[in-house]
Write a protein that holds these residues in place. Structure first.
Motif, PDB file in Angstrom:
ATOM      1  N   LYS A  68     -16.542   1.991 -11.213  1.00 21.05           N
ATOM      2  CA  LYS A  68     -16.616   0.705 -11.902  1.00 21.05           C
ATOM      3  C   LYS A  68     -15.516   0.557 -12.948  1.00 21.05           C
ATOM      4  N   PHE A  69     -15.136   1.664 -13.582  1.00 21.13           N
ATOM      5  CA  PHE A  69     -14.160   1.600 -14.665  1.00 21.13           C
ATOM      6  C   PHE A  69     -12.750   1.999 -14.238  1.00 21.13           C
ATOM      7  N   ASP A  70     -12.537   2.216 -12.948  1.00 23.97           N
ATOM      8  CA  ASP A  70     -11.185   2.496 -12.462  1.00 23.97           C
ATOM      9  C   ASP A  70     -10.318   1.250 -12.615  1.00 23.97           C
ATOM     10  N   VAL A  71      -9.045   1.462 -12.932  1.00 22.98           N
ATOM     11  CA  VAL A  71      -8.106   0.358 -13.149  1.00 22.98           C
ATOM     12  C   VAL A  71      -7.132   0.305 -11.973  1.00 22.98           C
ATOM     13  N   LEU A  72      -7.077  -0.844 -11.304  1.00 25.62           N
ATOM     14  CA  LEU A  72      -6.229  -1.006 -10.135  1.00 25.62           C
ATOM     15  C   LEU A  72      -4.835  -1.454 -10.568  1.00 25.62           C
ATOM     16  N   GLN A  73      -3.835  -0.669 -10.205  1.00 25.67           N
ATOM     17  CA  GLN A  73      -2.461  -0.969 -10.611  1.00 25.67           C
ATOM     18  C   GLN A  73      -1.890  -2.097  -9.743  1.00 25.67           C
ATOM     19  N   ASP A  74      -1.149  -3.004 -10.382  1.00 26.28           N
ATOM     20  CA  ASP A  74      -0.511  -4.091  -9.651  1.00 26.28           C
ATOM     21  C   ASP A  74       0.508  -3.548  -8.655  1.00 26.28           C
ATOM     22  N   ARG A  75       0.701  -4.285  -7.581  1.00 27.14           N
ATOM     23  CA  ARG A  75       1.668  -3.913  -6.548  1.00 27.14           C
ATOM     24  C   ARG A  75       3.070  -3.761  -7.140  1.00 27.14           C
ATOM     25  N   ARG A 103      -4.963   8.177  -7.158  1.00 26.91           N
ATOM     26  CA  ARG A 103      -4.848   8.228  -8.614  1.00 26.91           C
ATOM     27  C   ARG A 103      -3.381   8.271  -9.026  1.00 26.91           C
ATOM     28  N   VAL A 104      -3.026   7.468 -10.005  1.00 27.20           N
ATOM     29  CA  VAL A 104      -1.643   7.379 -10.482  1.00 27.20           C
ATOM     30  C   VAL A 104      -1.177   8.700 -11.078  1.00 27.20           C
ATOM     31  N   ASP A 105      -2.057   9.375 -11.805  1.00 30.49           N
ATOM     32  CA  ASP A 105      -1.642  10.637 -12.432  1.00 30.49           C
ATOM     33  C   ASP A 105      -1.363  11.718 -11.389  1.00 30.49           C
ATOM     34  N   TRP A 106      -1.932  11.610 -10.200  1.00 30.94           N
ATOM     35  CA  TRP A 106      -1.640  12.573  -9.140  1.00 30.94           C
ATOM     36  C   TRP A 106      -0.295  12.287  -8.476  1.00 30.94           C
ATOM     37  N   LEU A 107       0.197  11.069  -8.609  1.00 33.11           N
ATOM     38  CA  LEU A 107       1.512  10.736  -8.050  1.00 33.11           C
ATOM     39  C   LEU A 107       2.636  11.302  -8.908  1.00 33.11           C
ATOM     40  N   GLY A 108       2.367  11.507 -10.186  1.00 28.94           N
ATOM     41  CA  GLY A 108       3.392  12.021 -11.093  1.00 28.94           C
ATOM     42  C   GLY A 108       4.233  10.894 -11.663  1.00 28.94           C
ATOM     43  N   ARG A 109       5.141  11.262 -12.555  1.00 30.26           N
ATOM     44  CA  ARG A 109       5.975  10.263 -13.232  1.00 30.26           C
ATOM     45  C   ARG A 109       6.921   9.558 -12.272  1.00 30.26           C
ATOM     46  N   ARG A 110       7.307  10.225 -11.203  1.00 31.42           N
ATOM     47  CA  ARG A 110       8.260   9.628 -10.264  1.00 31.42           C
ATOM     48  C   ARG A 110       7.585   8.802  -9.178  1.00 31.42           C
ATOM     49  N   GLY A 111       6.273   8.689  -9.233  1.00 35.49           N
ATOM     50  CA  GLY A 111       5.580   7.917  -8.210  1.00 35.49           C
ATOM     51  C   GLY A 111       5.709   8.575  -6.851  1.00 35.49           C
ATOM     52  N   GLY A 112       5.356   9.858  -6.780  1.00 37.62           N
ATOM     53  CA  GLY A 112       5.574  10.656  -5.572  1.00 37.62           C
ATOM     54  C   GLY A 112       4.738  10.252  -4.373  1.00 37.62           C
ATOM     55  N   SER A 113       4.504  11.211  -3.507  1.00 39.88           N
ATOM     56  CA  SER A 113       3.829  10.969  -2.233  1.00 39.88           C
ATOM     57  C   SER A 113       2.317  10.852  -2.426  1.00 39.88           C
ATOM     58  N   PRO A 114       1.673   9.931  -1.700  1.00 38.78           N
ATOM     59  CA  PRO A 114       0.214   9.813  -1.785  1.00 38.78           C
ATOM     60  C   PRO A 114      -0.515  10.936  -1.059  1.00 38.78           C
ATOM     61  N   VAL A 115       0.233  11.833  -0.389  1.00 40.69           N
ATOM     62  CA  VAL A 115      -0.387  12.995   0.265  1.00 40.69           C
ATOM     63  C   VAL A 115       0.198  14.294  -0.283  1.00 40.69           C
ATOM     64  N   GLY A 116       0.769  14.240  -1.490  1.00 37.58           N
ATOM     65  CA  GLY A 116       1.372  15.413  -2.109  1.00 37.58           C
ATOM     66  C   GLY A 116       0.335  16.475  -2.457  1.00 37.58           C
ATOM     67  N   GLY A 135      -6.509   5.273 -13.382  1.00 40.12           N
ATOM     68  CA  GLY A 135      -5.555   4.308 -12.851  1.00 40.12           C
ATOM     69  C   GLY A 135      -5.322   4.606 -11.375  1.00 40.12           C
ATOM     70  N   LEU A 136      -5.422   3.588 -10.534  1.00 42.47           N
ATOM     71  CA  LEU A 136      -5.281   3.765  -9.090  1.00 42.47           C
ATOM     72  C   LEU A 136      -4.140   2.913  -8.550  1.00 42.47           C
ATOM     73  N   ALA A 137      -3.343   3.495  -7.660  1.00 43.91           N
ATOM     74  CA  ALA A 137      -2.249   2.780  -6.991  1.00 43.91           C
ATOM     75  C   ALA A 137      -2.570   2.712  -5.503  1.00 43.91           C
ATOM     76  N   ARG A 138      -2.200   1.611  -4.876  1.00 48.63           N
ATOM     77  CA  ARG A 138      -2.455   1.458  -3.443  1.00 48.63           C
ATOM     78  C   ARG A 138      -1.605   2.428  -2.635  1.00 48.63           C
ATOM     79  N   VAL A 139      -2.221   3.135  -1.711  1.00 51.03           N
ATOM     80  CA  VAL A 139      -1.536   4.104  -0.860  1.00 51.03           C
ATOM     81  C   VAL A 139      -0.451   3.421  -0.038  1.00 51.03           C
ATOM     82  N   ALA A 140      -0.795   2.300   0.596  1.00 54.65           N
ATOM     83  CA  ALA A 140       0.166   1.600   1.455  1.00 54.65           C
ATOM     84  C   ALA A 140       1.359   1.086   0.655  1.00 54.65           C
TER      85      ALA A 140
END
Length: 194
Positions: free
Chosen positions: A80-87, A152-165, A7-12
């Motif tokens: 190819k199989f990565d899932v893009l998370q909605d804004r 990656r969403v799992d690297w952000l953690g449950r709180r949706g932390g920093s994209p450079v954590g 699962g991927l979240a947009r950095v911006a």
């Protein structure tokens, strides 16, 4: 996630998620905070707040800039199989994970008005402005390189932390048409049907 996709979240979008609540909490706290005369007086409080606003708005885009640049340069192509998370999902996750911090910051800004009127609220508004400027800088890079940046969403953690954590090992990239957010994390404008 099928076949090893992530699962991927947009950095911006992650960067920009805190901009609006900080701005509006800051404006509200500054508006209410200008009412009590405070220890310093209103004039000094507003001048100090203006200085804090400018420092925060200029400082936030510069914070961890080298780390952002390094991760952007090293971004691998999304699979190819990565899932893009909605804004909207990314924004909601970040705000839900940080809601108590936002409320505590708002309460502190209101409380500080009894010492330095409006200054705490203007500082919060400056932080929100700085986050928006940082997201805009990421957006300019995305447009220039024609690559949207994802974490990656799992690297952000449950709180949706920093994209450079610390947990973030690298970013992924996709074409500019991917996802539902424009470069910089704003809502993608759809052309009106005629």
């Amino acid at each position: 996630m099928a076949r090893g996709g992530q699962g991927l979240a947009r950095v911006a979008v992650v960067v920009r998620a805190g901009a609006a609540p900080l701005w509006w909490f800051g404006v509200a706290a500054a508006g209410v905070g200008v009412l009590p005369p405070g220890v310093t007086g209103r004039r000094i409080g507003v001048l100090a707040g203006a200085a804090l606003f400018l420092v925060a708005a200029a400082g936030v885009p510069l914070a961890r800039r080298k780390r952002y640049d390094a991760l952007a340069r090293g971004a691998a192509r999304a699979g190819k199989f990565d899932v893009l998370q909605d804004r909207a999902v990314t924004v909601r996750a970040w705000r839900r994970g940080h809601r108590w911090w936002l409320l505590a910051a708002f309460a502190a800004a209101l409380g500080s008005a009894f010492a330095v009127p409006a200054a705490g609220g203007m500082l919060l508004a400056g932080l929100g402005t700085g986050l928006r400027l940082k997201a805009a800088r990421i957006g300019r890079r995305e447009r220039a390189e024609q690559t949207l940046l994802w974490v990656r969403v799992d690297w952000l953690g449950r709180r949706g932390g920093s994209p450079v954590g610390k947990a973030v090992k690298g970013w992924r990239g996709t074409g500019v048409a991917a996802g539902d957010a424009a470069p910089g994390g704003a809502r993608r404008r759809t052309a009106a049907l005629v």
